[in-house]
Scaffold this motif. Structure first.
Motif, PDB file in Angstrom:
ATOM      1  N   THR A 120       0.828  -1.209   0.000  1.00 29.46           N
ATOM      2  CA  THR A 120       0.000   0.000   0.000  1.00 29.46           C
ATOM      3  C   THR A 120       0.859   1.255   0.000  1.00 29.46           C
ATOM      4  OG1 THR A 120      -1.799  -1.122   1.158  1.00 29.46           O
ATOM      5  CG2 THR A 120      -1.751   1.288   1.277  1.00 29.46           C
ATOM      6  N   VAL A 121       1.880   1.270   0.836  1.00 32.94           N
ATOM      7  CA  VAL A 121       2.794   2.423   0.897  1.00 32.94           C
ATOM      8  C   VAL A 121       3.499   2.608  -0.447  1.00 32.94           C
ATOM      9  CG1 VAL A 121       4.922   3.306   1.939  1.00 32.94           C
ATOM     10  CG2 VAL A 121       3.141   2.302   3.387  1.00 32.94           C
TER      11      VAL A 121
ATOM     12  N   ASN B  71       2.019   6.691  -6.858  1.00 27.70           N
ATOM     13  CA  ASN B  71       0.940   7.576  -7.306  1.00 27.70           C
ATOM     14  C   ASN B  71       1.070   8.995  -6.753  1.00 27.70           C
ATOM     15  OD1 ASN B  71      -0.307   5.547  -8.801  1.00 27.70           O
ATOM     16  ND2 ASN B  71      -1.533   4.855  -7.070  1.00 27.70           N
ATOM     17  N   GLU B  72       2.228   9.239  -6.082  1.00 27.00           N
ATOM     18  CA  GLU B  72       2.552  10.562  -5.532  1.00 27.00           C
ATOM     19  C   GLU B  72       1.537  11.036  -4.486  1.00 27.00           C
ATOM     20  OE1 GLU B  72       3.090  13.224  -8.811  1.00 27.00           O
ATOM     21  OE2 GLU B  72       4.937  12.247  -9.466  1.00 27.00           O
TER      22      GLU B  72
ATOM     23  N   SER C  54       7.422  10.340   0.347  1.00 28.80           N
ATOM     24  CA  SER C  54       8.557   9.455   0.610  1.00 28.80           C
ATOM     25  C   SER C  54       8.060   8.129   1.178  1.00 28.80           C
ATOM     26  CB  SER C  54       9.537  10.106   1.589  1.00 28.80           C
ATOM     27  OG  SER C  54      10.528   9.186   2.007  1.00 28.80           O
ATOM     28  N   ILE C  55       8.812   7.070   0.926  1.00 27.54           N
ATOM     29  CA  ILE C  55       8.480   5.759   1.469  1.00 27.54           C
ATOM     30  C   ILE C  55       8.479   5.790   2.992  1.00 27.54           C
ATOM     31  CG2 ILE C  55       9.328   3.396   1.721  1.00 27.54           C
ATOM     32  CD1 ILE C  55       7.998   3.748  -0.904  1.00 27.54           C
TER      33      ILE C  55
END
Length: 218
Positions: free
Chosen positions: A62-63, A69-70, A74-75
């Motif tokens: 999901t992250v 998809n912006e 950041s992760i």
């Protein structure tokens, strides 16, 4: 030192906490686990696989999708407001996980009751962290490692008798040490202030310990 702190932050990322709890709990040679593995000798891998899929793989996926998809910058999700939709989705995944484990616990004669209280406590901690994040940035890393330490400490006290008690005490000592290491790493990386970290540690340890110690779940 910066590399070390980044490694610590990754290894003790909140998403992995539930897996660590599972591994440690089922390392306890308690009467609950003895009876569980006697009743269902091959249950460990299905439980672990389902937990990993729902509580680790899907949240990480999901992250990643949100980052691509912006929807997040950041992760690592450093911005407070960006954490809210991620936390909301993780709550859904975690709630589904808890519900299935609760069902399995009933079919297995409540032999997973101590661990079920830990899962429920984790869900409550997640809800509390989300509510706080609406207005303030609390350290989720600190809350999760402290919650893990608090939960395992409580399980050690309640899931008696434990045959390998000395080994579990050693694990408890390590977890308490890791609270300090993770907290230092988050401060060193300047991701959180000391107040945000102390708040996370206090909330995580106290909430999970109290719920698990009293074997409370619904």
């Amino acid at each position: 030192m910066k590399t070390f702190c980044k490694i610590i932050s990754f290894v003790f990322h909140p998403v992995f906490t539930v897996i660590y709890s599972f591994i440690i709990y089922f390392e306890m040679d308690s009467i609950y686990n003895q009876m569980l593995f006697l009743a269902a000798p091959k249950i460990y891998f299905p439980l672990f696989s389902f937990l990993f899929l729902m509580a680790v793989f899907f949240p990480l996926l999901t992250v990643y999708i949100m980052f691509k998809n912006e929807q997040i910058s950041s992760i690592s999700i450093p911005k407070r407001k960006e954490r809210l939709p991620v936390l909301a989705l993780v709550i859904i995944y975690y709630s589904m996980t808890y519900y299935i484990f609760r069902y399995w616990n009933i079919t297995l004669l409540n032999l997973m009751q101590p661990y079920l209280s830990f899962l429920f406590a984790g869900l409550i901690l997640l809800l509390l962290v989300t509510l706080i994040t609406l207005k303030w940035k609390i350290s989720i890393h600190a809350a999760s490692i402290a919650g893990l330490a608090g939960g395992i400490t409580a399980l050690t006290l309640t899931a008696q008798p434990i045959i390998n008690l000395q080994q579990i005490f050693f694990i408890n000592a390590l977890l308490l040490t890791f609270i300090g290491i993770v907290s230092f790493s988050r401060m060193y990386l300047k991701v959180h202030t000391i107040i945000q970290i102390l708040a996370g540690v206090s909330l995580g340890f106290s909430s999970v310990f109290s719920l698990v110690f009293n074997q409370f779940y619904i």
